[in-house]
Design an enzyme around this catalytic site. Sequence first.
Site, mmCIF file in Angstrom:
data_model
loop_
_atom_site.group_PDB
_atom_site.id
_atom_site.type_symbol
_atom_site.label_atom_id
_atom_site.label_comp_id
_atom_site.label_asym_id
_atom_site.label_seq_id
_atom_site.Cartn_x
_atom_site.Cartn_y
_atom_site.Cartn_z
ATOM 1 N N CYS A 2 37.512 34.718 25.834
ATOM 2 C CA CYS A 2 37.623 36.082 26.312
ATOM 3 C C CYS A 2 36.927 36.263 27.649
ATOM 4 O O CYS A 2 36.442 35.325 28.269
ATOM 5 C CB CYS A 2 36.990 37.045 25.303
ATOM 6 N N ILE A 298 49.719 15.986 35.334
ATOM 7 C CA ILE A 298 50.437 16.333 36.557
ATOM 8 C C ILE A 298 50.286 15.172 37.541
ATOM 9 O O ILE A 298 49.305 14.430 37.515
ATOM 10 C CB ILE A 298 49.940 17.641 37.199
#
EC number: 6.3.5.4
Length: 635
Positions: A2, A298
Amino acid sequence: MCGITGGVWFDESKAISSATLESMVQSLVHRGPDDAGTHLERLTRDAVGITPGVALGFRRLSIIDLVGGHQPISNEDDSVWMVFNGEIYNYRELHRRLEGAGHQFKSDSDSETILHLYEDLGVECFAHLNGMFAIAIWDRKQRQLVLARDRLGKKPLHYQFRDGQLLFGSELKALAAAPDFVRDISAGAIDQFLTYQYVPHPNSIYAASRKLAPGHYAVIRDNSITTDSYWKVDWSHEIEIGPREAAEKVDELLRDSIRLRLRSDVPLGAFLSGGIDSSLLVSLAQSQLEQPLHTFSIGFNEADFDETPYARQVAAWAKSEHHEYKVTPDAVSILDQLVWNYDEPFGDSSAIPTWYLCKWTREYVTVALSGDGGDELFAGYDRYRALWMSRWFDRLIPAGPLLGSSWVQGLPASNRQRSFIRRLQRFGEALNQPLARRYMNWLQIFPERMRAELYNDDFVAQLPDEDPFEFFEAAWNGVGDRDITSKASLGDLVTYLPCDLMNKVDIASMGNSLECRQPFLDYRLVEFAASLPSSLKMGYGGGKRLLRTAFDQLLPRQIWTRKKMGFGVPLGSWFQRELKDITVSRMLGDDSRLHQFFRPEAIAKLVDQHMQGKVNHCYRLWNLLVLESWLRRWN
């Protein structure tokens, strides 16, 4: 996972309004797109004194207990309120213990576990938590706000306390949303940034702000603030243990750490670079799962920066469900994106591939395992070996003057990721320095000599009487009389790891609403690894000897023997192509914000030397460009 924010005030004129609190919360929506909540209490006075006003704000990314888990959360009589960012991996074990002690739970969330544990133990509760966290607890009976940060700084926590008001938040942009936030820049922080490529805790780029240090808590009460540590490893302690026994213990601790971090009510995956650390985590995690683990890599078109062939090999070996994505980064747009998200100057260029990796991963899962910490704990960086080798060069009197000579330092620059000449220059430049300074020379972006040439007289007059080196030196000396490899690796663990690596991963992941978990950084494993002799970790062949002893059969032979690449982008060539125009216009133009601190001719010299290929200043230019762009966006 959060974002949290809020504050307390001891003066009614400094009250945080509901509108201001909403703005602070809204600034963190990327950290928690699933839910939001606030709690406000007015300042009151009675015969005993002042009970300060309090504001708590929260944005949620739902991971555990998807239905419950709303925050701010309170205890049974609403006398204690809390907002919490992070994950507590041992919360189920703590939950059972607290239920046995008579606590009533409204949810199955890890956040409520913290709340009840605080009721029982007060600030001592934080030492019982195994996880990553930034916590704010409002205790009405004690009239105090308590802030706490996890042991290794995985979750950030900023605060500003002045004139009877404290503001706090997961990111500086949350504090900046409050009208009383003070933006005066710290000259000392700029000096530190150009040294380390980050601003070390507890300092902030803003003079009036601070970062809570890892493993610390703060208590705000009676219009004052006190901070203290709840965890500190005895780095000076080294145990006597054989390689096989040590390997068995590492195996036990790492497997259990992964088991705890596989707890999730949402899809979970893992970053996979093809290096030893991420490959080990994938292999060990897959062995604990019945279904294929999602893995993510990636790659780049430049072969010198592309690790996807290794990642592909590990994925096939572990039988994970692999996802691979080739990116052609837009250097200009990603710069401004990073400056907005890293709302304090942050110059580690590996934030670029980290950002793309997190963005790509979030398309498939909400939680990802990451291999951070393996290099610091098990002597994986090449610079540890270089430091060890440099002791031998000390005995060869001509070596230091030769390798540090202007002839060697003046050899043509290279933009290659692992250029031999570039590494030889960095190695030789440091040989004539004391060991701690020598190691720092390999870490720093701008050495002291270059900073002195860069700064204008007005800026020098603002600098505090402190040497940025003191931050790392304190960590180095804190290891005591142990060997230099332990001093360097454990020093990195409490400086470079939280200030750079953890900050980089937290902002990149939460900027894309993704949670990252680091199994190597379970505090139990950290404490054990810190106590081990460096001879078990590093030898003539390099580092991570103990990981090979423990897990040799879990990875293909080529992964154990491959050269370490690092996680980078071709900055050197970017500055000669994609970033050339923006570098010239922003840093050399008449409206350059850097000119208020630095000599324009010194900046121009760095740019010219790099563009002509005389000296590879790519990391220095990137840090200056980040600072310039940050000044335009945030100040």
